[in-house]
Design a protein around this motif. Structure first.
Motif, mmCIF file in Angstrom:
data_model
loop_
_atom_site.group_PDB
_atom_site.id
_atom_site.type_symbol
_atom_site.label_atom_id
_atom_site.label_comp_id
_atom_site.label_asym_id
_atom_site.label_seq_id
_atom_site.Cartn_x
_atom_site.Cartn_y
_atom_site.Cartn_z
ATOM 1 N N ALA A 173 0.791 -1.171 -0.021
ATOM 2 C CA ALA A 173 -0.034 -0.070 0.088
ATOM 3 C C ALA A 173 0.729 1.292 -0.025
ATOM 4 O O ALA A 173 0.598 2.287 -0.773
ATOM 5 C CB ALA A 173 -0.756 -0.106 1.306
ATOM 6 N N GLU A 174 1.820 1.387 0.520
ATOM 7 C CA GLU A 174 2.875 2.464 0.724
ATOM 8 C C GLU A 174 3.392 2.698 -0.329
ATOM 9 O O GLU A 174 3.541 3.702 -0.967
ATOM 10 C CB GLU A 174 3.835 2.303 1.917
ATOM 11 C CG GLU A 174 4.950 3.257 1.765
ATOM 12 C CD GLU A 174 5.898 2.904 2.947
ATOM 13 O OE1 GLU A 174 7.169 3.949 2.806
ATOM 14 O OE2 GLU A 174 5.725 2.007 3.853
ATOM 15 N N ARG A 175 4.038 1.574 -1.097
ATOM 16 C CA ARG A 175 4.495 1.784 -2.604
ATOM 17 C C ARG A 175 3.679 2.177 -3.440
ATOM 18 O O ARG A 175 3.964 2.949 -4.453
ATOM 19 C CB ARG A 175 5.273 0.280 -2.892
ATOM 20 C CG ARG A 175 6.529 -0.066 -1.979
ATOM 21 C CD ARG A 175 6.764 -1.598 -2.302
ATOM 22 N NE ARG A 175 7.712 -1.844 -1.283
ATOM 23 C CZ ARG A 175 8.988 -2.233 -1.678
ATOM 24 N NH1 ARG A 175 9.634 -1.950 -2.849
ATOM 25 N NH2 ARG A 175 9.790 -2.619 -0.777
ATOM 26 N N THR A 176 2.582 1.604 -3.428
ATOM 27 C CA THR A 176 1.265 2.111 -4.523
ATOM 28 C C THR A 176 1.045 3.383 -4.308
ATOM 29 O O THR A 176 1.125 4.141 -5.325
ATOM 30 C CB THR A 176 0.251 1.327 -4.251
ATOM 31 O OG1 THR A 176 0.414 -0.233 -4.558
ATOM 32 C CG2 THR A 176 -1.019 1.540 -5.043
ATOM 33 N N LEU A 177 0.772 3.738 -3.015
ATOM 34 C CA LEU A 177 0.312 5.398 -2.893
ATOM 35 C C LEU A 177 1.648 6.235 -3.434
ATOM 36 O O LEU A 177 1.520 7.263 -3.906
ATOM 37 C CB LEU A 177 0.172 5.434 -1.271
ATOM 38 C CG LEU A 177 -0.223 7.164 -0.885
ATOM 39 C CD1 LEU A 177 -1.287 7.578 -1.534
ATOM 40 C CD2 LEU A 177 -0.445 7.281 0.745
ATOM 41 N N ALA A 178 2.825 6.094 -3.043
ATOM 42 C CA ALA A 178 4.005 6.580 -3.344
ATOM 43 C C ALA A 178 4.080 6.611 -4.837
ATOM 44 O O ALA A 178 4.279 7.777 -5.506
ATOM 45 C CB ALA A 178 5.474 6.010 -2.709
ATOM 46 N N ALA A 179 3.916 5.557 -5.670
ATOM 47 C CA ALA A 179 3.765 5.717 -7.056
ATOM 48 C C ALA A 179 2.846 6.361 -7.642
ATOM 49 O O ALA A 179 2.993 7.271 -8.428
ATOM 50 C CB ALA A 179 3.769 4.091 -7.579
ATOM 51 N N TYR A 180 1.691 6.630 -7.003
ATOM 52 C CA TYR A 180 0.409 7.013 -7.748
ATOM 53 C C TYR A 180 0.787 8.763 -7.540
ATOM 54 O O TYR A 180 0.438 9.668 -8.354
ATOM 55 C CB TYR A 180 -0.955 6.977 -6.791
ATOM 56 C CG TYR A 180 -2.013 7.781 -7.386
ATOM 57 C CD1 TYR A 180 -2.702 7.254 -8.488
ATOM 58 C CD2 TYR A 180 -2.343 8.782 -6.593
ATOM 59 C CE1 TYR A 180 -3.640 8.344 -8.930
ATOM 60 C CE2 TYR A 180 -3.458 9.518 -7.129
ATOM 61 C CZ TYR A 180 -3.942 9.341 -8.469
ATOM 62 O OH TYR A 180 -4.938 9.981 -8.812
ATOM 63 N N VAL A 181 1.325 9.054 -6.024
ATOM 64 C CA VAL A 181 1.463 10.532 -5.808
ATOM 65 C C VAL A 181 2.414 11.317 -6.554
ATOM 66 O O VAL A 181 2.373 12.309 -7.245
ATOM 67 C CB VAL A 181 1.583 10.834 -4.256
ATOM 68 C CG1 VAL A 181 2.213 12.119 -3.967
ATOM 69 C CG2 VAL A 181 0.359 10.393 -3.454
ATOM 70 N N THR A 182 3.910 10.321 -6.796
ATOM 71 C CA THR A 182 4.772 10.764 -7.639
ATOM 72 C C THR A 182 4.485 11.009 -9.037
ATOM 73 O O THR A 182 5.016 12.037 -9.605
ATOM 74 C CB THR A 182 6.097 10.083 -7.386
ATOM 75 O OG1 THR A 182 5.978 8.689 -7.676
ATOM 76 C CG2 THR A 182 6.574 10.207 -6.174
ATOM 77 N N THR A 183 3.716 10.194 -9.524
ATOM 78 C CA THR A 183 3.248 10.113 -10.755
ATOM 79 C C THR A 183 2.370 11.162 -11.083
ATOM 80 O O THR A 183 2.712 12.203 -12.222
ATOM 81 C CB THR A 183 2.899 8.934 -11.393
ATOM 82 O OG1 THR A 183 3.681 7.640 -11.194
ATOM 83 C CG2 THR A 183 2.513 8.832 -12.843
ATOM 84 N N PHE A 184 1.502 11.643 -10.460
ATOM 85 C CA PHE A 184 0.730 12.557 -10.573
ATOM 86 C C PHE A 184 1.057 13.664 -10.366
ATOM 87 O O PHE A 184 0.917 14.745 -11.138
ATOM 88 C CB PHE A 184 -0.434 12.163 -9.485
ATOM 89 C CG PHE A 184 -1.673 13.324 -9.640
ATOM 90 C CD1 PHE A 184 -2.590 13.393 -10.485
ATOM 91 C CD2 PHE A 184 -1.742 14.223 -8.540
ATOM 92 C CE1 PHE A 184 -3.701 14.422 -10.522
ATOM 93 C CE2 PHE A 184 -2.744 15.503 -8.626
ATOM 94 C CZ PHE A 184 -3.832 15.294 -9.545
ATOM 95 N N LEU A 185 1.939 14.054 -9.441
ATOM 96 C CA LEU A 185 2.617 15.471 -9.282
ATOM 97 C C LEU A 185 3.304 15.698 -10.518
ATOM 98 O O LEU A 185 3.520 16.777 -10.807
ATOM 99 C CB LEU A 185 3.269 15.460 -7.998
ATOM 100 C CG LEU A 185 2.535 15.405 -6.761
ATOM 101 C CD1 LEU A 185 3.177 15.485 -5.579
ATOM 102 C CD2 LEU A 185 1.414 16.715 -6.728
ATOM 103 N N GLY A 186 4.259 14.687 -10.725
ATOM 104 C CA GLY A 186 5.100 14.806 -11.922
ATOM 105 C C GLY A 186 4.422 15.064 -13.211
ATOM 106 O O GLY A 186 4.655 16.157 -14.079
ATOM 107 N N ILE A 187 3.319 14.623 -13.319
ATOM 108 C CA ILE A 187 2.494 14.889 -14.813
ATOM 109 C C ILE A 187 1.979 16.486 -14.485
ATOM 110 O O ILE A 187 1.679 17.127 -15.538
ATOM 111 C CB ILE A 187 1.155 13.769 -15.057
ATOM 112 C CG1 ILE A 187 1.860 12.541 -15.450
ATOM 113 C CG2 ILE A 187 0.209 14.364 -15.952
ATOM 114 C CD1 ILE A 187 0.699 11.487 -15.565
ATOM 115 N N LEU A 188 1.364 16.652 -13.543
ATOM 116 C CA LEU A 188 0.871 18.123 -13.395
ATOM 117 C C LEU A 188 2.031 19.092 -13.187
ATOM 118 O O LEU A 188 1.469 19.999 -13.827
ATOM 119 C CB LEU A 188 0.101 18.089 -11.698
ATOM 120 C CG LEU A 188 -1.240 17.501 -11.757
ATOM 121 C CD1 LEU A 188 -1.565 17.836 -10.179
ATOM 122 C CD2 LEU A 188 -2.200 18.193 -12.740
#
Length: 88
Positions: free
Chosen positions: A10-25
């Motif tokens: 869950a931690e790894r998944t959340l980190a992947a989502y947040v970093t990808t989302f912020l990078g795209i934004l």
């Protein structure tokens, strides 16, 4: 899977989502009101989903106490480092 492995995934998944989302934004100009922000949220879900798959594979074939693919040698290395310091 035990609860430690599930929380690790869950931690790894959340980190992947947040970093990808912020990078795209950030790359898109950081406009949360546009339709591209919604697209960024959807696109960021793909690496997060892959992170879940990777974690499940890691807990099965890698380090069984975490989602890591490689075996954990931290405790062993810490022990050998401690013993080498005490003999010096």
């Amino acid at each position: 899977m035990n609860s430690k492995v599930i929380s690790d995934i869950a931690e790894r998944t959340l980190a992947a989502y947040v970093t990808t989302f912020l990078g795209i934004l950030i790359a898109d100009g950081f406009d949360l009101t546009s339709i591209s922000a919604i697209k960024a949220a959807a696109v960021a879900a793909l690496p997060a989903a892959l992170s879940v798959i990777k974690g499940a594979i890691g807990s099965r074939f890698g380090d069984r106490s975490s989602a890591a693919w490689l075996p954990h040698h931290g405790a062993k290395n810490a022990k050998s480092a401690k013993s080498s310091r005490s003999t010096s």
